[in-house]
Design a protein around this motif. Structure first.
Motif, PDB file in Angstrom:
ATOM      1  N   VAL A 118      -0.480  -0.866   7.912  1.00  0.00           N
ATOM      2  CA  VAL A 118      -0.890   0.448   7.396  1.00  0.00           C
ATOM      3  C   VAL A 118      -1.063   0.274   5.890  1.00  0.00           C
ATOM      4  CG1 VAL A 118      -0.328   2.898   7.247  1.00  0.00           C
ATOM      5  CG2 VAL A 118       0.466   1.561   9.209  1.00  0.00           C
ATOM      6  N   PRO A 119      -2.274   0.006   5.419  1.00  0.00           N
ATOM      7  CA  PRO A 119      -2.454  -0.469   4.043  1.00  0.00           C
ATOM      8  C   PRO A 119      -2.201   0.562   2.965  1.00  0.00           C
ATOM      9  CG  PRO A 119      -4.574  -0.196   5.146  1.00  0.00           C
ATOM     10  CD  PRO A 119      -3.525  -0.013   6.196  1.00  0.00           C
ATOM     11  N   TRP A 120      -2.182   1.833   3.310  1.00  0.00           N
ATOM     12  CA  TRP A 120      -1.975   2.853   2.286  1.00  0.00           C
ATOM     13  C   TRP A 120      -0.496   3.191   2.081  1.00  0.00           C
ATOM     14  CZ3 TRP A 120      -5.102   3.548   6.611  1.00  0.00           C
ATOM     15  CH2 TRP A 120      -4.501   4.176   7.694  1.00  0.00           C
ATOM     16  N   GLU A 121       0.380   2.673   2.903  1.00  0.00           N
ATOM     17  CA  GLU A 121       1.804   2.945   2.754  1.00  0.00           C
ATOM     18  C   GLU A 121       2.397   2.071   1.652  1.00  0.00           C
ATOM     19  OE1 GLU A 121       3.685   5.165   3.950  1.00  0.00           O
ATOM     20  OE2 GLU A 121       2.636   5.970   5.694  1.00  0.00           O
ATOM     21  N   SER A 122       3.338   2.623   0.876  1.00  0.00           N
ATOM     22  CA  SER A 122       3.964   1.856  -0.198  1.00  0.00           C
ATOM     23  C   SER A 122       4.955   0.834   0.350  1.00  0.00           C
ATOM     24  CB  SER A 122       4.667   2.802  -1.181  1.00  0.00           C
ATOM     25  OG  SER A 122       5.591   3.644  -0.497  1.00  0.00           O
ATOM     26  N   ASP A 123       5.689   1.170   1.418  1.00  0.00           N
ATOM     27  CA  ASP A 123       6.580   0.212   2.059  1.00  0.00           C
ATOM     28  C   ASP A 123       5.809  -0.553   3.130  1.00  0.00           C
ATOM     29  OD1 ASP A 123       8.759   1.094   0.553  1.00  0.00           O
ATOM     30  OD2 ASP A 123       9.221   2.691   1.985  1.00  0.00           O
TER      31      ASP A 123
END
Length: 478
Positions: A118-123
């Motif tokens: 999930v490339p938009w998640e920070s973690d």
């Protein structure tokens, strides 16, 4: 000057480099649970989103730590998630629309071929699309992904496999926190709101360069392949074309692309919307579907004879589209708003005609060589659940082949000059879907009963809202 490196002599041993397994290099998908654990560990993934599309195509599911996901934990969702409206309400029961008495669990079965980051998640987070089965492990027939698999099975029984290529249109709009106010285009890099008339404009795309870069970046990270991207006729209206392939895989990609594009837009402080008709007096957004059928053993196009001419199956497929797609329109145009797009003089077909390279027809046969012969369904709107739209379109074409439905002659001129040959609203479309007995052969009665019940419920919630048109023209005049 940098020091020159001494070249290795022939006798110098070359250090061995560990071979990275293909399962770890792949951006999307693994073959089994062992590879899944390796793939997740190599990327330092902490959390997994286990998602599945509901009837509206909204991702539903659960998030969990990676360690729990790989320990073969059982995942479940209540059956009621497939019986609520887009506004989250539960329609009243009818003779055909019923709730499961116990609201018992349905199990989520991860399809590991869809595993991606999930490339938009920070973690570090991953996602996987899940199929739905009951407590006995049997596929639940009325869920969208399983319904499309059912259609694929009907083709497979004949030794065939459909091939599709969706084209998805959407609008970028300025943020809007009050639904009573109309939507309007956002400001681009020029600092001004983009205007209409930008069809195929490179400058129109360049207005949102950074956002589009993020869409490409997010897509690459998830293993999603974009074929082309263009600016459409509406202000800040874009279209993404996907490469042709397997219908399940392409439906999965559309499902993920919608989420990806929304997230990329939010990162830039604007909205991306797949509403069929978000802005009054502007063109609507479609999800055109290119369709062909190949023989599984030979790979040859079923629509083409050995001499290169169109086959009987090609014409029967078109006949089936003409005969049955209007009755399945509730699956291709699923909301009240969808029928605002299907209106005269709005750059979309309002007919069930077909023709060669004729964009005014509902079913267009593009110019191609014999092996690429295909039929484009131009009726679906971008708000449609991609699994259901593909199931309805491919199912209609298959019914035409099964029943040897003959098409009308191809339309040579504009097909939009006469009366509208389609349902004009959601209630009419629902009734046509419910009353077509042939659909039980390809869609199944369980799906039809549940889908029709949910759509009637959505229409009732819409009827509770008073529109600006009513206040404008009825308030002081009636």
């Amino acid at each position: 000057m940098a020091a020159r490196k001494t070249p290795l002599k022939a006798s110098t041993p070359v250090p061995k480099v560990a071979t990275v397994p293909p399962s770890l290099r792949s951006a999307r998908g693994v073959a089994n649970w062992k590879e899944a654990a390796q793939w997740l560990r190599a990327r330092g993934i902490e959390d997994i989103e286990c998602i599945t599309p509901d009837l509206a195509g909204v991702p539903r599911g659960k998030m969990m730590p990676t360690s729990k996901f790989t320990s073969n934990t059982s995942l479940a969702l209540p059956s009621a998630i497939y019986r609520h409206t887009i506004s989250g309400e539960y329609p009243e029961e009818t003779e055909s629309f019923r709730y499961e008495p116990r609201d018992s669990d349905l199990k989520l079965v991860p399809d590991l071929s869809t595993l991606s980051v999930v490339p938009w998640e920070s973690d570090p987070t991953a996602q996987v699309i899940c199929d739905i089965v009951n407590s006995d492990g049997v596929a639940v027939s009325y869920t969208p992904r399983n319904l499309l698999k059912r259609i694929m099975g009907l083709y497979r029984e004949r030794g065939w496999k459909p091939v599709v290529a969706p084209e998805i249109e959407f609008y970028l709009v300025a943020k809007n926190d009050d639904p009573d106010y109309p939507l309007h285009p956002p400001k681009g890099r020029s600092g001004r709101s983009i205007l209409g008339g930008q069809g195929y404009s490179i400058a129109g795309i360049n207005e949102f360069d950074e956002l589009i870069d993020d869409i490409y970046h997010f897509s690459e990270k998830q293993g999603l392949e974009i074929d082309t991207l263009i600016h459409e006729e509406g202000p800040a209206q874009l279209e993404i074309n996907l490469r042709h392939g397997d219908p399940i895989e392409l439906a999965d990609q559309v499902f993920m692309f919608k989420r990806t594009i929304r997230e990329a837009a939010l990162k830039h402080g604007i909205y991306a919307t797949f509403m069929a008709k978000p802005i009054q007096s502007q063109p609507g957004s479609a999800m055109h579907i290119h369709q062909s059928v190949v023989n599984i053993e030979s790979g040859k196009n079923v629509f083409t004879n050995p001499d290169g001419s169109p086959s009987p199956e090609f014409f029967h497929f078109i006949g089936g589209m003409q005969r049955y797609v209007p009755n399945a329109l509730a699956m291709l145009a699923p909301y009240v708003n969808s029928y605002r797009r299907l209106a005269p003089n709005m750059s979309c077909p309002v007919n069930n005609a077909w023709g060669y390279d004729n964009r005014t027809t509902a079913f267009r046969v593009p110019v191609s060589d014999a092996q690429a012969r295909r039929v484009e369904n131009r009726l679906p709107s971008s708000d449609a659940n991609p699994y259901l739209a593909l199931a309805a379109s491919l199912g209609s074409g298959l019914l035409g082949i099964m029943k040897k439905v003959e098409p009308t002659p191809p339309t040579e001129d504009s097909a939009n000059e006469g009366s509208i040959d389609l349902p004009r609203g959601l209630l009419e479309a629902i009734a046509l879907l419910e009353d077509e007995p042939a659909f039980e052969e390809v869609l199944g009665k369980d799906f039809i009963d549940i889908y029709v019940g949910v759509k009637r419920g959505e229409f009732e919630t819409f009827m509770q809202v008073i529109s600006p048109w009513e206040r404008e023209f009825l308030l002081l005049n009636v």
